[in-house]
Structures are given as structure tokens and as C-alpha cells.
Design a protein around this motif. Sequence first.
Motif, PDB file in Angstrom:
ATOM      1  N   ARG A  33       0.826  -1.207   0.000  1.00 51.19           N
ATOM      2  CA  ARG A  33       0.000   0.000   0.000  1.00 51.19           C
ATOM      3  C   ARG A  33       0.864   1.263   0.000  1.00 51.19           C
ATOM      4  O   ARG A  33       0.624   2.192  -0.764  1.00 51.19           O
ATOM      5  N   ASP A  34       1.885   1.275   0.849  1.00 50.36           N
ATOM      6  CA  ASP A  34       2.773   2.438   0.913  1.00 50.36           C
ATOM      7  C   ASP A  34       3.553   2.613  -0.383  1.00 50.36           C
ATOM      8  O   ASP A  34       3.731   3.733  -0.870  1.00 50.36           O
ATOM      9  N   VAL A  35       4.023   1.514  -0.947  1.00 55.39           N
ATOM     10  CA  VAL A  35       4.782   1.585  -2.200  1.00 55.39           C
ATOM     11  C   VAL A  35       3.890   2.083  -3.333  1.00 55.39           C
ATOM     12  O   VAL A  35       4.301   2.926  -4.139  1.00 55.39           O
ATOM     13  N   LEU A  36       2.657   1.592  -3.398  1.00 55.52           N
ATOM     14  CA  LEU A  36       1.731   2.042  -4.440  1.00 55.52           C
ATOM     15  C   LEU A  36       1.355   3.509  -4.268  1.00 55.52           C
ATOM     16  O   LEU A  36       1.240   4.247  -5.252  1.00 55.52           O
ATOM     17  N   LEU A  37       1.186   3.942  -3.033  1.00 55.15           N
ATOM     18  CA  LEU A  37       0.880   5.350  -2.787  1.00 55.15           C
ATOM     19  C   LEU A  37       2.061   6.234  -3.198  1.00 55.15           C
ATOM     20  O   LEU A  37       1.872   7.291  -3.815  1.00 55.15           O
ATOM     21  N   LEU A  38       3.280   5.797  -2.898  1.00 58.33           N
ATOM     22  CA  LEU A  38       4.460   6.540  -3.334  1.00 58.33           C
ATOM     23  C   LEU A  38       4.558   6.574  -4.855  1.00 58.33           C
ATOM     24  O   LEU A  38       4.919   7.607  -5.440  1.00 58.33           O
ATOM     25  N   LEU A  39       4.210   5.459  -5.503  1.00 57.52           N
ATOM     26  CA  LEU A  39       4.220   5.433  -6.964  1.00 57.52           C
ATOM     27  C   LEU A  39       3.216   6.423  -7.537  1.00 57.52           C
ATOM     28  O   LEU A  39       3.523   7.166  -8.476  1.00 57.52           O
ATOM     29  N   CYS A  40       2.030   6.461  -6.964  1.00 55.98           N
ATOM     30  CA  CYS A  40       1.004   7.402  -7.445  1.00 55.98           C
ATOM     31  C   CYS A  40       1.433   8.848  -7.228  1.00 55.98           C
ATOM     32  O   CYS A  40       1.260   9.694  -8.119  1.00 55.98           O
ATOM     33  N   LEU A  41       1.986   9.154  -6.069  1.00 51.52           N
ATOM     34  CA  LEU A  41       2.475  10.509  -5.812  1.00 51.52           C
ATOM     35  C   LEU A  41       3.593  10.869  -6.786  1.00 51.52           C
ATOM     36  O   LEU A  41       3.637  11.985  -7.320  1.00 51.52           O
ATOM     37  N   GLY A  42       4.492   9.923  -7.028  1.00 45.60           N
ATOM     38  CA  GLY A  42       5.597  10.173  -7.944  1.00 45.60           C
ATOM     39  C   GLY A  42       5.136  10.359  -9.374  1.00 45.60           C
ATOM     40  O   GLY A  42       5.593  11.273 -10.072  1.00 45.60           O
ATOM     41  N   LEU A  43       4.227   9.494  -9.827  1.00 41.73           N
ATOM     42  CA  LEU A  43       3.709   9.621 -11.191  1.00 41.73           C
ATOM     43  C   LEU A  43       2.939  10.927 -11.376  1.00 41.73           C
ATOM     44  O   LEU A  43       3.066  11.597 -12.407  1.00 41.73           O
ATOM     45  N   GLY A  44       2.154  11.292 -10.385  1.00 36.86           N
ATOM     46  CA  GLY A  44       1.421  12.557 -10.462  1.00 36.86           C
ATOM     47  C   GLY A  44       2.353  13.751 -10.513  1.00 36.86           C
ATOM     48  O   GLY A  44       2.172  14.673 -11.317  1.00 36.86           O
ATOM     49  N   SER A  45       3.360  13.736  -9.671  1.00 33.65           N
ATOM     50  CA  SER A  45       4.336  14.826  -9.655  1.00 33.65           C
ATOM     51  C   SER A  45       5.096  14.908 -10.969  1.00 33.65           C
ATOM     52  O   SER A  45       5.286  15.999 -11.530  1.00 33.65           O
ATOM     53  N   LEU A  46       5.535  13.763 -11.479  1.00 30.47           N
ATOM     54  CA  LEU A  46       6.254  13.750 -12.755  1.00 30.47           C
ATOM     55  C   LEU A  46       5.368  14.199 -13.909  1.00 30.47           C
ATOM     56  O   LEU A  46       5.821  14.913 -14.812  1.00 30.47           O
ATOM     57  N   GLN A  47       4.110  13.795 -13.886  1.00 35.81           N
ATOM     58  CA  GLN A  47       3.186  14.193 -14.944  1.00 35.81           C
ATOM     59  C   GLN A  47       3.018  15.712 -14.949  1.00 35.81           C
ATOM     60  O   GLN A  47       3.098  16.350 -16.001  1.00 35.81           O
ATOM     61  N   LEU A  48       2.786  16.296 -13.790  1.00 34.41           N
ATOM     62  CA  LEU A  48       2.626  17.746 -13.703  1.00 34.41           C
ATOM     63  C   LEU A  48       3.897  18.470 -14.145  1.00 34.41           C
ATOM     64  O   LEU A  48       3.837  19.470 -14.871  1.00 34.41           O
ATOM     65  N   PHE A  49       5.040  17.965 -13.704  1.00 35.53           N
ATOM     66  CA  PHE A  49       6.306  18.586 -14.089  1.00 35.53           C
ATOM     67  C   PHE A  49       6.542  18.469 -15.596  1.00 35.53           C
ATOM     68  O   PHE A  49       7.000  19.419 -16.232  1.00 35.53           O
ATOM     69  N   SER A  50       6.213  17.316 -16.161  1.00 31.51           N
ATOM     70  CA  SER A  50       6.419  17.107 -17.594  1.00 31.51           C
ATOM     71  C   SER A  50       5.524  18.018 -18.430  1.00 31.51           C
ATOM     72  O   SER A  50       5.954  18.559 -19.447  1.00 31.51           O
ATOM     73  N   VAL A  51       4.284  18.194 -18.006  1.00 34.77           N
ATOM     74  CA  VAL A  51       3.376  19.095 -18.718  1.00 34.77           C
ATOM     75  C   VAL A  51       3.888  20.527 -18.625  1.00 34.77           C
ATOM     76  O   VAL A  51       3.900  21.268 -19.611  1.00 34.77           O
ATOM     77  N   GLN A  52       4.351  20.912 -17.442  1.00 32.09           N
ATOM     78  CA  GLN A  52       4.852  22.276 -17.246  1.00 32.09           C
ATOM     79  C   GLN A  52       6.119  22.517 -18.055  1.00 32.09           C
ATOM     80  O   GLN A  52       6.293  23.562 -18.664  1.00 32.09           O
ATOM     81  N   ALA A  53       7.007  21.520 -18.101  1.00 28.64           N
ATOM     82  CA  ALA A  53       8.271  21.663 -18.823  1.00 28.64           C
ATOM     83  C   ALA A  53       8.099  21.455 -20.325  1.00 28.64           C
ATOM     84  O   ALA A  53       8.942  21.896 -21.106  1.00 28.64           O
ATOM     85  N   GLY A  54       7.046  20.786 -20.724  1.00 28.37           N
ATOM     86  CA  GLY A  54       6.837  20.506 -22.137  1.00 28.37           C
ATOM     87  C   GLY A  54       7.727  19.396 -22.673  1.00 28.37           C
ATOM     88  O   GLY A  54       7.920  19.264 -23.871  1.00 28.37           O
ATOM     89  N   SER A  55       8.257  18.574 -21.774  1.00 27.16           N
ATOM     90  CA  SER A  55       9.132  17.477 -22.167  1.00 27.16           C
ATOM     91  C   SER A  55       8.828  16.263 -21.301  1.00 27.16           C
ATOM     92  O   SER A  55       8.651  16.381 -20.086  1.00 27.16           O
ATOM     93  N   TRP A  56       8.798  15.109 -21.938  1.00 29.25           N
ATOM     94  CA  TRP A  56       8.531  13.863 -21.225  1.00 29.25           C
ATOM     95  C   TRP A  56       9.814  13.098 -20.933  1.00 29.25           C
ATOM     96  O   TRP A  56       9.773  11.940 -20.516  1.00 29.25           O
ATOM     97  N   TRP A  57      10.946  13.722 -21.141  1.00 28.43           N
ATOM     98  CA  TRP A  57      12.248  13.083 -20.942  1.00 28.43           C
ATOM     99  C   TRP A  57      12.401  12.574 -19.511  1.00 28.43           C
ATOM    100  O   TRP A  57      12.851  11.454 -19.280  1.00 28.43           O
TER     101      TRP A  57
END
Length: 181
Positions: A35-59
Amino acid sequence: MSLLLAASLLLKALAVPLLARVAWVDFTTQKISNRDVLLLLCLGLGSLQLFSVQAGSWWDMGLSAIAGLILFIALFPFWVLRKVGAGDVKLIAVTPFLIGGSDLVVFSLLLLVFAIATAAVVKNPFLLPAGMFRHYVQHMDRKGVVPFGVPISAAAICTIVLQMYQALMVATSSGILQQLN
């Protein structure tokens, strides 16, 4: 600071207490819950998604996915040989999503420092002041158990705090925060 970057940093900030909890539970019970690992994965994916949209790069997201897969594949045989726990393997595989691909070097160096410190404490429990704590660590040494989730979490927390500090310094030096007020 844009709202996307602020939301990305907020998700990372929410991961810090969860990482601290993972470290404490792993230290006391030698277990890391899915549960903790999955929650960390969701937080990480959400953060990366927002950052990628803001930066305009999916690198950064692609680099994180590749790093997570490589870490999982590299540590899986150690789990099969019972040298590392399954929770530790899953946690280390999720961590690149949480910290992002651009700071993997910082995370790796911090992980090395914290892993060496953890091994030193487990092998030399007399360095610790409290008798009960020393007794507990000696028990872990006799059983051959090292809570590897503790250095993983500590390195991730330090990397996230450094990322947040850098983002705030960039925002304040560019005058963006002053414009928001």
C-alpha cells in the motif's frame, strides 16, 4: 512559480512523511507494505506528470521509467536469493518516479552514504548511546537483517527536500513569488 510546478512540489512534499513512515516501519518490523509503495508510486507519477506538462518534455518521466525498470530487474535476483526483501526491491524501483530522472545521481550518492552509515551502525552497535537501541541493533545483526528501506527513504527525503529548496530559490530569484503576492 507556475501552478503546475507548485502542485508537483506539493505531491513530493506529501511523499516525505510517507517515506518517513516507511523507514520507521521497515526499521521496527522489517516490512514495507505494498500500500505504501503504491501510494508513493502514485504521488511520484502525479508529480512527474505535472512537471512534464509544465516543462513541455517527457524526458524526465521516460528516464524515471527506465531507471525504475533497471533497478527492479537488477535487484530481483537478490530477492530470489533472499539477500534483499521484496519491499526493498519495490521501494527502490518506485523511487525514480518519486524523485525524477534528473536527480538520480544525487539520490544515488545519498543512498550510498546512508547505506554505508546503516551498515556501520548494524555492524558496530556500540556506536549508539542507548542500551535498548544497541540491543535491538545487535538482534538485527544476529539475524542478518538490515532494514534497507531506511537508507532508501532517507536518500529520497533528502533529494526531495533539495529539489524543493532549488525550486523555491529559482522562484524567489526570478521574482515570481513577489508577483504572486
